[in-house]
Design an enzyme around this catalytic site. Structure first.
Site, mmCIF file in Angstrom:
data_model
loop_
_atom_site.group_PDB
_atom_site.id
_atom_site.type_symbol
_atom_site.label_atom_id
_atom_site.label_comp_id
_atom_site.label_asym_id
_atom_site.label_seq_id
_atom_site.Cartn_x
_atom_site.Cartn_y
_atom_site.Cartn_z
ATOM 1 N N ASN A 148 0.846 -1.202 0.000
ATOM 2 C CA ASN A 148 0.000 0.000 0.000
ATOM 3 C C ASN A 148 0.875 1.244 0.000
ATOM 4 O OD1 ASN A 148 -2.434 1.372 -0.032
ATOM 5 N ND2 ASN A 148 -2.542 1.538 2.196
ATOM 6 N N SER A 149 1.993 1.142 -0.732
ATOM 7 C CA SER A 149 2.909 2.292 -0.813
ATOM 8 C C SER A 149 3.707 2.158 -2.112
ATOM 9 C CB SER A 149 3.861 2.287 0.394
ATOM 10 O OG SER A 149 4.500 1.018 0.492
ATOM 11 N N PHE A 191 3.818 0.809 11.844
ATOM 12 C CA PHE A 191 2.738 1.395 11.034
ATOM 13 C C PHE A 191 2.070 0.359 10.148
ATOM 14 C CE2 PHE A 191 3.241 5.818 11.884
ATOM 15 C CZ PHE A 191 4.587 6.085 12.019
ATOM 16 N N LYS A 205 -5.650 0.244 6.262
ATOM 17 C CA LYS A 205 -6.288 1.233 7.148
ATOM 18 C C LYS A 205 -7.549 1.869 6.589
ATOM 19 C CE LYS A 205 -4.627 5.158 4.998
ATOM 20 N NZ LYS A 205 -5.272 6.442 4.742
ATOM 21 N N SER A 245 -5.818 3.591 16.631
ATOM 22 C CA SER A 245 -6.777 4.386 15.864
ATOM 23 C C SER A 245 -7.972 4.778 16.724
ATOM 24 C CB SER A 245 -7.277 3.546 14.676
ATOM 25 O OG SER A 245 -8.423 4.115 14.111
ATOM 26 N N TYR A 272 -11.752 -3.058 10.338
ATOM 27 C CA TYR A 272 -10.513 -2.294 10.565
ATOM 28 C C TYR A 272 -10.432 -1.887 12.033
ATOM 29 C CZ TYR A 272 -7.358 1.606 11.016
ATOM 30 O OH TYR A 272 -6.362 2.441 11.458
ATOM 31 N N LYS A 304 -7.724 -3.034 15.248
ATOM 32 C CA LYS A 304 -6.983 -2.139 16.153
ATOM 33 C C LYS A 304 -7.343 -2.411 17.603
ATOM 34 C CE LYS A 304 -4.554 0.017 13.076
ATOM 35 N NZ LYS A 304 -3.068 -0.153 13.001
ATOM 36 N N LEU A 336 -11.318 10.503 2.402
ATOM 37 C CA LEU A 336 -11.968 11.725 1.911
ATOM 38 C C LEU A 336 -11.014 12.670 1.212
ATOM 39 C CD1 LEU A 336 -14.400 13.666 1.766
ATOM 40 C CD2 LEU A 336 -13.719 14.509 4.044
ATOM 41 N N ARG A 345 -22.104 5.358 4.130
ATOM 42 C CA ARG A 345 -21.148 4.292 3.838
ATOM 43 C C ARG A 345 -21.120 3.315 5.008
ATOM 44 N NH1 ARG A 345 -14.796 5.754 3.170
ATOM 45 N NH2 ARG A 345 -15.050 6.163 5.407
ATOM 46 N N GLY A 403 -20.004 1.052 7.902
ATOM 47 C CA GLY A 403 -18.825 1.081 8.772
ATOM 48 C C GLY A 403 -18.510 2.458 9.305
HETATM 49 C C1 WQD Z 1 -13.895 10.381 6.546
HETATM 50 C C2 WQD Z 1 -15.313 10.866 6.303
HETATM 51 C C3 WQD Z 1 -16.666 9.286 5.128
HETATM 52 C C4 WQD Z 1 -14.648 9.435 1.284
HETATM 53 C C5 WQD Z 1 -9.840 7.175 8.691
HETATM 54 C C6 WQD Z 1 -8.746 6.222 8.388
HETATM 55 C C7 WQD Z 1 -8.611 5.218 9.489
HETATM 56 C C8 WQD Z 1 -8.592 5.885 10.843
HETATM 57 C C9 WQD Z 1 -9.753 6.821 11.029
HETATM 58 C C10 WQD Z 1 -6.357 5.991 11.586
HETATM 59 C C11 WQD Z 1 -16.338 9.769 6.530
HETATM 60 C C12 WQD Z 1 -16.486 10.557 4.320
HETATM 61 C C13 WQD Z 1 -14.982 9.645 2.611
HETATM 62 C C14 WQD Z 1 -15.512 9.914 0.270
HETATM 63 C C15 WQD Z 1 -16.975 10.790 1.947
HETATM 64 N N1 WQD Z 1 -7.400 6.608 11.051
HETATM 65 N N2 WQD Z 1 -16.118 10.316 2.927
HETATM 66 N N3 WQD Z 1 -16.642 10.590 0.648
HETATM 67 O O1 WQD Z 1 -13.365 6.404 7.597
HETATM 68 O O2 WQD Z 1 -12.817 8.290 9.234
HETATM 69 O O3 WQD Z 1 -11.092 6.531 8.633
HETATM 70 O O4 WQD Z 1 -9.697 7.748 9.972
HETATM 71 O O5 WQD Z 1 -6.282 4.910 11.999
HETATM 72 O O6 WQD Z 1 -7.394 4.552 9.256
HETATM 73 O O7 WQD Z 1 -9.066 5.560 7.189
HETATM 74 O O8 WQD Z 1 -11.747 8.266 7.002
HETATM 75 O O9 WQD Z 1 -11.404 9.630 4.996
HETATM 76 O O10 WQD Z 1 -12.480 7.336 4.739
HETATM 77 O O11 WQD Z 1 -13.756 9.160 5.805
HETATM 78 O O12 WQD Z 1 -18.019 11.404 2.267
HETATM 79 O O13 WQD Z 1 -15.278 9.762 -0.956
HETATM 80 O O14 WQD Z 1 -15.418 11.251 4.939
HETATM 81 O O15 WQD Z 1 -18.000 8.809 5.007
HETATM 82 O O16 WQD Z 1 -17.504 10.347 7.067
HETATM 83 P P1 WQD Z 1 -12.381 7.363 8.155
HETATM 84 P P2 WQD Z 1 -12.297 8.568 5.546
#
Ligand code: WQD
Length: 338
Positions: A36-37, A82, A86, A126, A151, A155, A203, A298, A300
């Site tokens: 993933n990198s 790390f 995720k 997380s 996920y 954690k 996001l 979405r 989860g």
């Molecule tokens: C954020 C918000 C989506 C994409 C992340 C990391 C996870 C953990 C917690 C560290 C949500 C919304 C997203 C899109 C959207 N961090 N969204 N449209 O799910 O909070 O998890 O932070 O461990 O590892 O992945 O982050 O950026 O996926 O979503 O509306 O196209 O943005 O529904 O509300 P998330 P995210």
């Protein structure tokens, strides 16, 4: 220079942590299987720190390969772990891959570290361990509830495993669990940043790719939540601030200042922003108008979560320094280099 093994060190957060470690006079050593990198992150790291960083292209869940790294790199002072998948949404579709990788790699690491006398571990946990919190902001004492995604469950399991292993008779393991909130942004040099492989799950990279014309539109996943504008609330922390928290944590372990075999810290800004606020702020700082579809929820997703960041401030002296606007501006600058 004290040598720190950084698993997932070519990844988004890992690469930024490697830079901050090097600039704090540590000698980082990277392990990454590039699931993933991208290799290009290594050139970016070297461009910033001014020297190559040793890299081992292995899966840290492979005990034989991992032992080989410890043998090749004697006097490792500590480990920052790390390496994990995720993406909350993706984990709903691929639970087995998440359990195998996220839990399996930690088990292997905990098995191998004591064989080489390595006792200090900073673990990438997380905010998803809180599940859907009853009250906000969440503190480290907020009871964890059933996670909303596989996920988050990985954690939660990893935190429990660390507590049990550190608490076992004769264990010398000392760990700091860092509960991240939402890492965003990129290094000011724009030499390293988030490099999602394929369609971004998160996001902010989806926003920047939409602004760059790589994605036709951004779908906001749900505008019917019980929040000020109906979209989910998160605590968006700049990745460099997050990386600096790891340097502080590993130094605390090496200085043997930890007050218990396992310490836990929220690493967030202490502020919550809705998805629509992030969209609007991005449009303001970038001057780009986004094509946005207000879509369905979405699976989860947690409706709202953000950190009480007091504990890290009081005990680690750690405070974030970067605003949401500046974080988003750094993401946009990075996206334009891709
Ligand atoms: C954020 C918000 C989506 C994409 C992340 C990391 C996870 C953990 C917690 C560290 C949500 C919304 C997203 C899109 C959207 N961090 N969204 N449209 O799910 O909070 O998890 O932070 O461990 O590892 O992945 O982050 O950026 O996926 O979503 O509306 O196209 O943005 O529904 O509300 P998330 P995210």
């Amino acid at each position: 220079m004290k040598k720190i093994l950084v698993t997932g060190g070519a990844g988004y957060i890992g690469s930024h942590a490697v830079v901050e470690l090097a600039q704090a006079d540590f000698q980082p050593v990277i392990i990454d299987n590039f699931s993933n990198s991208r290799e290009s992150a290594l050139a970016g790291i070297e461009a910033i720190v001014g020297r190559p960083v040793p890299i081992y292209r292995i899966d840290c869940g492979d005990a034989t390969a991992l032992r080989g790294v410890f043998q090749a790199e004697p006097d490792i002072a500590g480990v920052i772990h790390f390496a994990a998948y995720k993406a909350v949404g993706e984990s709903v579709d691929k639970p087995l891959a998440y359990f195998q990788n996220n839990v399996g790699s930690l088990l292997t690491l905990l098995q191998v570290m004591p064989e080489f006398g390595v006792e200090s571990l900073v673990f990438s946990s997380s905010c998803t361990v809180y599940g859907i919190p009853d009250a906000l902001p969440v503190t480290e004492a907020t009871p964890t509830k059933p996670a909303s995604s596989p996920y988050g469950r990985t954690k939660q399991m990893c935190e429990e495993i660390v507590h049990d292993v550190a608490g076992a008779p004769g264990s010398q393991l000392r760990t700091i669990l860092l509960r991240y909130f939402n890492p965003i942004g990129a290094h000011e040099s724009a030499r390293i940043g988030e490099l999602p492989l394929g369609v971004p799950n998160n996001l902010v990279p989806f926003i920047t790719q939409t602004a760059a014309g790589l994605r036709e539109k951004l779908t906001v996943y749900g505008t019917d939540y019980d929040t000020p504008d109906g979209s989910c609330i998160r605590d968006y922390i700049h990745v460099v601030d997050l990386a600096k928290a790891h340097v502080t944590a590993v130094q605390r372990l090496l200085d043997r200042k930890a007050s218990a075999p396992v310490e836990t810290f929220n690493v967030g800004t202490g502020r919550g922003n809705t998805v629509l606020e992030v969209v609007r702020t991005f449009e303001e700082v970038s001057g780009q108008k986004l094509n946005v579809l207000l879509g369905a929820r979405r699976a989860g997703d947690v409706p709202a979560i953000f950190a009480d960041a007091t504990h890290a401030a009081e005990v680690l002296g750690f405070r974030t320094e970067t605003s949401l606007a500046d974080s988003l501006a750094s993401s946009w600058l990075w996206q334009q280099t891709l």
